[in-house]
Design a protein around this motif. Structure first.
Motif, PDB file in Angstrom:
ATOM      1  N   VAL A   1       8.394  -5.725  -0.839  1.00  0.00           N
ATOM      2  CA  VAL A   1       8.856  -6.581  -1.924  1.00  0.00           C
ATOM      3  C   VAL A   1       9.734  -5.741  -2.847  1.00  0.00           C
ATOM      4  N   SER A   2      10.942  -6.218  -3.109  1.00  0.00           N
ATOM      5  CA  SER A   2      11.819  -5.607  -4.108  1.00  0.00           C
ATOM      6  C   SER A   2      11.860  -6.532  -5.316  1.00  0.00           C
ATOM      7  N   ILE A   3      11.765  -5.947  -6.506  1.00  0.00           N
ATOM      8  CA  ILE A   3      11.608  -6.722  -7.736  1.00  0.00           C
ATOM      9  C   ILE A   3      12.632  -6.280  -8.760  1.00  0.00           C
ATOM     10  N   ASP A   4      13.297  -7.228  -9.374  1.00  0.00           N
ATOM     11  CA  ASP A   4      14.214  -6.933 -10.472  1.00  0.00           C
ATOM     12  C   ASP A   4      13.394  -6.606 -11.716  1.00  0.00           C
ATOM     13  N   ASN A   5      13.571  -5.430 -12.263  1.00  0.00           N
ATOM     14  CA  ASN A   5      12.732  -4.996 -13.373  1.00  0.00           C
ATOM     15  C   ASN A   5      12.988  -5.795 -14.649  1.00  0.00           C
TER      16      ASN A   5
ATOM     17  N   ILE B   1       8.262  -2.069  -3.434  1.00  0.00           N
ATOM     18  CA  ILE B   1       6.865  -1.881  -3.067  1.00  0.00           C
ATOM     19  C   ILE B   1       6.696  -2.097  -1.566  1.00  0.00           C
ATOM     20  N   VAL B   2       5.996  -1.171  -0.935  1.00  0.00           N
ATOM     21  CA  VAL B   2       5.660  -1.291   0.480  1.00  0.00           C
ATOM     22  C   VAL B   2       4.190  -1.689   0.579  1.00  0.00           C
ATOM     23  N   LEU B   3       3.902  -2.703   1.401  1.00  0.00           N
ATOM     24  CA  LEU B   3       2.543  -3.212   1.532  1.00  0.00           C
ATOM     25  C   LEU B   3       2.092  -3.103   2.980  1.00  0.00           C
ATOM     26  N   VAL B   4       0.877  -2.588   3.167  1.00  0.00           N
ATOM     27  CA  VAL B   4       0.310  -2.439   4.506  1.00  0.00           C
ATOM     28  C   VAL B   4      -1.037  -3.157   4.524  1.00  0.00           C
ATOM     29  N   PRO B   5      -1.209  -4.158   5.383  1.00  0.00           N
ATOM     30  CA  PRO B   5      -2.503  -4.866   5.419  1.00  0.00           C
ATOM     31  C   PRO B   5      -3.598  -3.958   5.943  1.00  0.00           C
ATOM     32  N   TYR B   6      -4.784  -4.096   5.365  1.00  0.00           N
ATOM     33  CA  TYR B   6      -5.918  -3.325   5.837  1.00  0.00           C
ATOM     34  C   TYR B   6      -6.349  -3.819   7.219  1.00  0.00           C
TER      35      TYR B   6
ATOM     36  N   SER C   1      -0.295   2.256 -20.545  1.00  0.00           N
ATOM     37  CA  SER C   1       0.043   3.147 -19.447  1.00  0.00           C
ATOM     38  C   SER C   1       1.543   3.180 -19.235  1.00  0.00           C
ATOM     39  N   ASP C   2       2.111   4.385 -19.074  1.00  0.00           N
ATOM     40  CA  ASP C   2       3.548   4.520 -18.853  1.00  0.00           C
ATOM     41  C   ASP C   2       3.945   4.054 -17.463  1.00  0.00           C
ATOM     42  N   THR C   3       3.114   4.317 -16.478  1.00  0.00           N
ATOM     43  CA  THR C   3       3.412   3.960 -15.102  1.00  0.00           C
ATOM     44  C   THR C   3       2.359   2.984 -14.600  1.00  0.00           C
ATOM     45  N   LEU C   4       2.802   1.807 -14.219  1.00  0.00           N
ATOM     46  CA  LEU C   4       1.883   0.799 -13.726  1.00  0.00           C
ATOM     47  C   LEU C   4       1.647   0.995 -12.234  1.00  0.00           C
ATOM     48  N   ALA C   5       0.461   0.670 -11.784  1.00  0.00           N
ATOM     49  CA  ALA C   5       0.172   0.702 -10.359  1.00  0.00           C
ATOM     50  C   ALA C   5       1.003  -0.364  -9.656  1.00  0.00           C
ATOM     51  N   PRO C   6       1.422  -0.123  -8.413  1.00  0.00           N
ATOM     52  CA  PRO C   6       2.236  -1.118  -7.702  1.00  0.00           C
ATOM     53  C   PRO C   6       1.520  -2.449  -7.533  1.00  0.00           C
TER      54      PRO C   6
ATOM     55  N   TYR D   1      -4.124  -5.656   0.875  1.00  0.00           N
ATOM     56  CA  TYR D   1      -3.041  -4.740   1.193  1.00  0.00           C
ATOM     57  C   TYR D   1      -3.190  -3.413   0.453  1.00  0.00           C
ATOM     58  N   ARG D   2      -2.726  -2.359   1.097  1.00  0.00           N
ATOM     59  CA  ARG D   2      -2.507  -1.094   0.401  1.00  0.00           C
ATOM     60  C   ARG D   2      -1.075  -1.100  -0.085  1.00  0.00           C
ATOM     61  N   ALA D   3      -0.878  -0.997  -1.384  1.00  0.00           N
ATOM     62  CA  ALA D   3       0.452  -1.081  -1.982  1.00  0.00           C
ATOM     63  C   ALA D   3       0.896   0.296  -2.456  1.00  0.00           C
ATOM     64  N   GLU D   4       2.146   0.653  -2.144  1.00  0.00           N
ATOM     65  CA  GLU D   4       2.718   1.934  -2.550  1.00  0.00           C
ATOM     66  C   GLU D   4       4.170   1.726  -2.967  1.00  0.00           C
ATOM     67  N   TYR D   5       4.641   2.592  -3.868  1.00  0.00           N
ATOM     68  CA  TYR D   5       6.055   2.564  -4.217  1.00  0.00           C
ATOM     69  C   TYR D   5       6.867   3.235  -3.118  1.00  0.00           C
TER      70      TYR D   5
END
Length: 299
Positions: free
Chosen positions: A192-196, A168-173, A21-26, A150-154
């Protein structure tokens, strides 16, 4: 006032997706980062010395105080020698206010206290790193991966460039928040910010009730992934909810060193061995099992 605040995080392992996959899910990027952080903590230097300047403030009272300490910590068990600078008290304790090798994606409890005349103490304990099994494969054509809690989104500024950072922005259910035993002292992952390039977090943020905001920033220092800055704030309430006081603490780390041996004789004693796991209990027929909640707060 003394406070013990607990984090809530995801606890499940999931099957890994196809690497094509070119784009991974958060969710997957988060899990890989958690694994990378846990692996780095496992190989942390045995001893770290550092200076930390912590500014504690209560804006409504127009009060603030700087706590400057030299700290030498044994990373295996967080035993530390704390030296108040320039010529203050010297004592044994824990890495202050959090050890530089702390993994903020782990499960942990943060305890802190603000005393008379601005005295401030803080430490983390009961730290359990997150580890995901990424090796499992499914025979299905499409594998859906998501965090359980969590619901995770870029975020809009997230980048998948090799030299960029994933945000990544995370929102608890809602069901997770409803199951928390102590909602007033539990905080949840927020960003969460991640160094690629390294897959390691550069910033981890938690938020919770009573205006809790806990941020941990990381930087690479002499090849080591370490805490460079930490921020904590909360609104304290008086008895019966009467009165409010907003307090903040900002800690800046510098002057790192990585001695090969104990920098203080009190750190030379080997840490106590971990207790042997208890023997498995004898099965009892027809004994009902209590399910473990998805979000738990340790007492």
């Amino acid at each position: 006032m003394t406070r013990a605040n607990r984090c809530s995080r995801d606890e499940a392992s999931h099957p890994a997706p196809s690497e094509e996959s070119d784009t991974l899910a958060p969710d997957i990027v988060f899990q890989r980062s958690a694994n990378a952080a846990a692996a780095v903590v496992d190989t942390a230097p045995p001893f770290i010395s550092y200076r930390v300047t912590t500014r504690v403030s209560a804006p409504s009272l127009r009060q603030q105080r700087d706590v400057v300490r030299g700290v030498a910590v044994r990373t295996k068990d967080d035993l530390a020698v704390l030296q108040d600078l320039p010529r203050g008290a010297n004592q044994l304790g824990r890495g202050f206010p959090i050890p530089p090798s702390f993994d903020a994606l782990a499960y942990f409890t943060l305890s802190w206290k603000v005393g008379a005349h601005g005295a401030f103490s803080a430490y983390v304990h009961d730290v359990t790193p997150l580890r995901y099994d990424m090796s499992k494969r499914s025979g299905a054509d499409v594998v859906v991966i998501r965090l359980l809690q969590y619901r995770a989104e870029y975020a809009s500024d997230s980048s998948d460039a090799r030299d960029g950072k994933t945000h990544i922005v995370l929102v608890p259910y809602d069901f997770v928040k409803r199951r928390v035993l102590r909602p007033g002292s539990t905080f949840f992952l927020s960003e969460v910010s991640i160094d690629n390039a390294t897959q390691l977090p550069t910033r981890v943020r938690y938020q919770g009730a009573n205006d809790i905001d806990f941020v941990v920033d990381y930087a690479m220092t002499q090849g080591h992934w370490l805490v460079s800055h930490a921020h904590y704030e909360e609104t304290l309430r008086g008895p019966l909810g009467v009165g409010r006081l907003h307090v903040l603490a900002d800690a800046v780390y510098d002057q790192f060193a990585f001695p090969s041996g104990a920098p203080d004789p009190r750190l030379a004693t080997p840490p106590p061995a971990a207790p042997a796991p208890p023997a498995p209990p004898t099965p009892t027929p027809l004994t009902p099992l209590t399910p473990v909640p998805l979000a738990s707060a340790r007492p």
